[in-house]
Design a protein around this motif. Structure first.
Motif, mmCIF file in Angstrom:
data_model
loop_
_atom_site.group_PDB
_atom_site.id
_atom_site.type_symbol
_atom_site.label_atom_id
_atom_site.label_comp_id
_atom_site.label_asym_id
_atom_site.label_seq_id
_atom_site.Cartn_x
_atom_site.Cartn_y
_atom_site.Cartn_z
ATOM 1 N N ALA A 150 0.824 -1.216 0.000
ATOM 2 C CA ALA A 150 0.000 0.000 0.000
ATOM 3 C C ALA A 150 0.859 1.269 0.000
ATOM 4 O O ALA A 150 0.543 2.239 -0.686
ATOM 5 N N GLU A 151 1.939 1.255 0.775
ATOM 6 C CA GLU A 151 2.772 2.466 0.831
ATOM 7 C C GLU A 151 3.489 2.696 -0.500
ATOM 8 O O GLU A 151 3.679 3.849 -0.922
ATOM 9 N N CYS A 152 3.893 1.622 -1.157
ATOM 10 C CA CYS A 152 4.525 1.768 -2.478
ATOM 11 C C CYS A 152 3.525 2.302 -3.497
ATOM 12 O O CYS A 152 3.872 3.118 -4.365
ATOM 13 N N LYS A 153 2.276 1.839 -3.408
ATOM 14 C CA LYS A 153 1.229 2.346 -4.312
ATOM 15 C C LYS A 153 1.079 3.852 -4.145
ATOM 16 O O LYS A 153 1.064 4.604 -5.125
ATOM 17 N N ALA A 154 0.951 4.286 -2.879
ATOM 18 C CA ALA A 154 0.777 5.715 -2.608
ATOM 19 C C ALA A 154 2.004 6.499 -3.077
ATOM 20 O O ALA A 154 1.868 7.589 -3.656
ATOM 21 N N MET A 155 3.181 5.946 -2.841
ATOM 22 C CA MET A 155 4.419 6.627 -3.261
ATOM 23 C C MET A 155 4.420 6.856 -4.767
ATOM 24 O O MET A 155 4.710 7.960 -5.247
ATOM 25 N N LEU A 156 4.065 5.815 -5.527
ATOM 26 C CA LEU A 156 4.134 5.941 -6.988
ATOM 27 C C LEU A 156 3.073 6.923 -7.507
ATOM 28 O O LEU A 156 3.371 7.765 -8.362
ATOM 29 N N VAL A 157 1.870 6.822 -6.981
ATOM 30 C CA VAL A 157 0.800 7.715 -7.454
ATOM 31 C C VAL A 157 1.135 9.165 -7.101
ATOM 32 O O VAL A 157 1.060 10.060 -7.949
ATOM 33 N N ASN A 158 1.533 9.399 -5.855
ATOM 34 C CA ASN A 158 1.868 10.774 -5.451
ATOM 35 C C ASN A 158 3.098 11.293 -6.193
ATOM 36 O O ASN A 158 3.102 12.419 -6.696
ATOM 37 N N GLY A 159 4.115 10.468 -6.258
ATOM 38 C CA GLY A 159 5.369 10.903 -6.882
ATOM 39 C C GLY A 159 5.183 11.207 -8.364
ATOM 40 O O GLY A 159 5.695 12.210 -8.877
ATOM 41 N N THR A 160 4.432 10.361 -9.049
ATOM 42 C CA THR A 160 4.216 10.585 -10.473
ATOM 43 C C THR A 160 3.337 11.812 -10.696
ATOM 44 O O THR A 160 3.620 12.650 -11.552
ATOM 45 N N ALA A 161 2.264 11.929 -9.913
ATOM 46 C CA ALA A 161 1.346 13.058 -10.085
ATOM 47 C C ALA A 161 2.045 14.386 -9.790
ATOM 48 O O ALA A 161 1.799 15.391 -10.448
ATOM 49 N N GLU A 162 2.935 14.385 -8.788
ATOM 50 C CA GLU A 162 3.627 15.629 -8.433
ATOM 51 C C GLU A 162 4.672 16.006 -9.476
ATOM 52 O O GLU A 162 4.811 17.177 -9.842
ATOM 53 N N ASN A 163 5.433 15.020 -9.937
ATOM 54 C CA ASN A 163 6.558 15.308 -10.832
ATOM 55 C C ASN A 163 6.171 15.339 -12.305
ATOM 56 O O ASN A 163 6.853 15.980 -13.104
ATOM 57 N N TYR A 164 5.127 14.604 -12.652
ATOM 58 C CA TYR A 164 4.724 14.491 -14.061
ATOM 59 C C TYR A 164 3.213 14.679 -14.185
ATOM 60 O O TYR A 164 2.487 13.743 -14.527
#
Lengths: 208, 65
Positions: free
Chosen positions: A123-137
């Motif tokens: 779950a934490e990896c899911k949140a990391m990827l969604v947040n990180g991608t949405a913020e950076n790209y």
């Protein structure tokens, strides 16, 4: 089967216009477990031109209940095993692989891909990827999954949107830690929702 | 009034996203938060203050894949 045979067959089914869109598309699949292995198969069969497969793990016996690997592939990196399996289905999908763990620090690996599939299990990896991608790209489309464990009804699995460019598939609540395990059909249902969301985005159909 | 996940929420106005998440029992490491159509960067949870009329969606990811 020549390249021409393959694409002619796809064009006959999908129309030349739609197949051209699929052929030009590049999709990153982050995680090659129950979700990612099924998403990869569905997109390769649809004739998506380029798939970028990312996973750090090897095929384990505990994966065979739901993931698209074979007993003969135990111990192989999932990236390499999935590349083999996709090549057996169609040698004309361009498959790039990267055997690495995605973290906040290497999300730039996804820079060239317009559509990102979040197919992790944690779950934490899911949140990391969604947040990180949405913020950076913010221009990229993200197709994520949450909630597909257990033997709950199929009909709770659905696709919804978060903002304009994030698609969320799953029931949103069934947690593998509470349910104890995952079963192939429900994971495949969720992966199918993800793959269909990807194809719809490529086709220019953005609503859910 | 502030809307969270489709329902009106009392007493959220003036709180930061971080405060709202903590009080509502969310694990900050597992969530994504959308406010008025855009994702709120994690680095802004402590400084983004909920205002009257805000529409917020909190997604709490669960494990499995």
């Amino acid at each position: 089967m020549t390249r021409e045979d393959w694409f002619r067959a796809l064009e006959q089914r999908h129309s030349a216009d739609l197949q051209e869109r699929f052929s030009q598309a590049s999709v990153a699949i982050c995680g090659l477990g129950g979700l990612g292995s099924n998403v990869a198969m569905a997109l390769a069969r649809a004739g998506v031109g380029t798939l970028y497969l990312i996973d750090f793990d090897r095929v384990d016996i505990s994966n065979l209940n739901r993931q698209q690997y074979k007993a003969s592939q135990l111990g192989l990196y999932k990236t390499e095993a999935m590349k083999q399996n996709l090549a057996e289905i169609t040698p004309y999908c361009k498959v790039m692989i990267n055997t690495v763990k995605l973290t906040e620090d290497n999300l730039s690996l996804l820079g060239d891909y317009e559509i990102i599939c979040e197919c992790f299990d944690n779950a934490e990896c899911k949140a990391m990827l969604v947040n990180g991608t949405a913020e950076n790209y913010p221009e990229k489309y993200i197709v994520a999954a949450s909630g597909m464990s257990g033997l709950h009804t199929s009909n709770k699995i659905r696709t919804r949107k978060l903002g304009q460019r994030i698609y969320l598939c799953g029931d949103g609540e069934s947690d593998v830690q509470a349910d104890g395990t995952l079963f192939a059909p429900r994971v495949m249902l969720c992966a199918a929702h993800q793959a269909n969301a990807v194809l719809r985005i490529i086709a220019g159909k953005f609503e859910v | 009034m502030i809307t969270v996940n489709g329902a009106g929420v009392e007493n959220a106005q003036g709180k930061t996203i971080a405060e709202y998440l903590a009080e509502s029992g969310y694990d900050k490491k597992r969530v994504a938060v959308e406010r008025n159509g855009g994702i709120v960067p994690k680095s802004s949870y402590d400084t983004t203050i909920l205002q009257d009329g805000d529409s917020v969606e909190v997604v709490s990811f669960v494990g499995g894949g």
